[in-house]
Design an enzyme around this catalytic site. Structure first.
Site, PDB file in Angstrom:
ATOM      1  N   HIS A 213      -9.402  -3.866  -1.186  1.00 11.67           N
ATOM      2  CA  HIS A 213      -8.372  -3.048  -0.543  1.00 11.67           C
ATOM      3  C   HIS A 213      -8.821  -1.579  -0.501  1.00 11.67           C
ATOM      4  CE1 HIS A 213      -3.995  -2.138   0.292  1.00 11.67           C
ATOM      5  NE2 HIS A 213      -4.406  -0.952  -0.141  1.00 11.67           N
ATOM      6  N   GLU A 214      -9.341  -1.069  -1.626  1.00 11.91           N
ATOM      7  CA  GLU A 214      -9.765   0.340  -1.681  1.00 11.91           C
ATOM      8  C   GLU A 214     -11.036   0.584  -0.870  1.00 11.91           C
ATOM      9  OE1 GLU A 214      -7.548   2.318  -2.629  1.00 11.91           O
ATOM     10  OE2 GLU A 214      -6.329   0.801  -3.624  1.00 11.91           O
TER      11      GLU A 214
ATOM     12  N   HIS B 229     -10.015   1.049   2.609  1.00 11.42           N
ATOM     13  CA  HIS B 229      -9.548   2.418   2.873  1.00 11.42           C
ATOM     14  C   HIS B 229     -10.727   3.342   3.168  1.00 11.42           C
ATOM     15  CE1 HIS B 229      -5.248   2.448   2.419  1.00 11.42           C
ATOM     16  NE2 HIS B 229      -5.297   1.854   1.235  1.00 11.42           N
TER      17      HIS B 229
ATOM     18  N   CYS C 288       0.850  -1.194   0.000  1.00  9.30           N
ATOM     19  CA  CYS C 288       0.000   0.000   0.000  1.00  9.30           C
ATOM     20  C   CYS C 288       0.882   1.239   0.000  1.00  9.30           C
ATOM     21  CB  CYS C 288      -0.895  -0.025   1.238  1.00  9.30           C
ATOM     22  SG  CYS C 288      -1.981   1.394   1.389  1.00  9.30           S
TER      23      CYS C 288
END
Length: 184
Positions: free
Chosen positions: A157-158, A161, A114
């Site tokens: 993953h996003e 976030h 990341c």
């Protein structure tokens, strides 16, 4: 139908080129705070979408970037895994607002890195098949689409976030955290 709408979308639809933004790193508080829902038609959101794409494009190895990573606590991110060697299915470059996972299956362990945690990678399980729903910036059109493999991992993953989570929050322990490898 939604996959076709997504595939037809382009950053040109945002109406202006983006500006490259600085990426914040852990332990910045914005990275551990859930982002706010956005109005995908708002001019500031459309501008931020263009900035995310521009920033992703100039960042070597970057396949996705979320608003919290540039210091903005909002629920939007861009993804483009089309050039990554682990990609099977992909939808090109796209930005999603207010994205959520509708379905997920087939968990698999893999290594992730990341930009906001630049000196570590981690092994973690994520679904390899997902159905995601979100809105396109500019038009606000809702899209729902299925994907798999590396694009599924990048989307999860996003979305993490946007939920205030880093990959480090999902690793199974210190044994699953590593220094990043350098590939020549």
């Amino acid at each position: 139908m939604s996959s076709q709408v997504l595939a037809a979308w382009s950053e040109r639809d945002l109406g202006a080129p983006g500006h490259v933004l600085g990426v914040v790193t852990a332990p910045a508080p914005v990275l551990s705070t859930a982002g706010d829902l956005v109005d995908p038609t708002a001019p500031g959101v459309v501008r931020l979408a263009a900035d995310l794409v521009a920033t992703m494009r100039v960042s070597p190895g970057c396949v996705g970037l979320a608003a919290p990573q540039v210091g903005v606590g909002q629920r939007l991110f861009c993804v483009d895994v089309s050039a990554h060697p682990k990609t099977r299915t992909h939808h090109g470059t796209f930005v999603l607002c207010n994205a959520e996972v509708v379905e997920s299956s087939r968990n698999e362990r893999a290594r992730e890195g990341c930009m906001s945690v630049p000196h570590l990678t981690g092994d973690l399980k994520r679904a390899t098949r997902v159905v995601v729903r979100g809105q396109l910036p500019g038009s606000g059109e809702e899209v729902t689409f299925a994907t798999d493999a590396f694009e599924a991992r990048a989307l999860l993953h996003e979305i993490d976030h946007c939920d205030g989570l880093l990959f480090l929050d999902r690793v199974t322990g210190a044994h699953a955290v590593h220094a990043p490898r350098t590939y020549l």
